[in-house]
Write a protein that holds these residues in place. Sequence first.
Motif: not given
Length: 326
Positions: A79-98
């Motif tokens: 999920l993290a790899e796919a989200l980064v490929r989408a190149a958002p301006d910022a990502i809201i994430a949490g807790p520590a593992l995500p």
Amino acid sequence: MRRREFISFLGNAAAWPLAARAQESGRTYRLGFLNPSPRHAGPMLALFDELRLNGFIEGQNLEVLPGGFEVGNDHLSQLAEALVRAAPDAIIAGPALPLRALQAVTRTIPLIGMTEDMVAEGLVASLAHPGGNITGISLLSPELDGKRQEILIAAVPGARQIAAIADSNATPPHHLQALQQGARSRGVEFVVFGVSRPEEIISAIDAAKASGAEGLNFLASPLFSVPGTQSNRLVLDRVATVRLPAIFQWPETAEAGAVAGYGPRFTEAYRQRARIVVKILRGAKPADLPVEQPTRFELVINLKAAQAIGHEVPAGLVLRADKVIE
């Protein structure tokens, strides 16, 4: 949206031309999520409302990538790899593992997190100087778990044993040792039941009851404490079934049916995080934005829930509460 569809969407979104994402009035900002809260739960709605109040409005100059809500611990790296490929301006994430999953695949996209202890979890260099692409909110959870334990002991006077339900993925041994020492100093036996997956929560509660525990301290973790989630509702139902008084990290959980909750308001923490997102979208760098901490804490006592399980909360503790539900 299923995980495979979410990943496929993000892969396609990454290829969208920049011009297609612009508006005549200015730039459209793209925001991603990797978060345990439901998309339409109260806290998330408060986050979007805070963004709106600061000029970032979904459907106008703000685009929210779909998926990424109610995320558990499975498939985080994908999920993290796919989200980064989408190149958002910022990502809201949490807790520590995500956050760690995202940190493994990007050191440039700003990550706005909310975790139990950002420094101890190794996510930032310090609260004042995060030093990387992560900033956000550190929840003071080790200190607050201890405070909640004191409240629980006061709520169950004469208790010989209390139990902690701990997230095995997040709660460090030294934290549990400190809680054990605190309970012993009050003449109370302290037992811990570790949980690593939602499917294990019910059996842990039952085991705590069978062990003789007279109260439950659900240690800080989204695994069972996020208000409005299915796992939190299951926890509240089971605690009521086994008739044990329990305390949680969010006041809203007591309003939803637990005997007690102490900490910052979950909804306000999301608004606080939205204000950090606003700074990022306006050009601030995560490395330069100090990690914030909650400043206001509430004790909510639910006497209705206590009565339902046949427990009487001492009057002295009720008088200390910021809010009492009768």
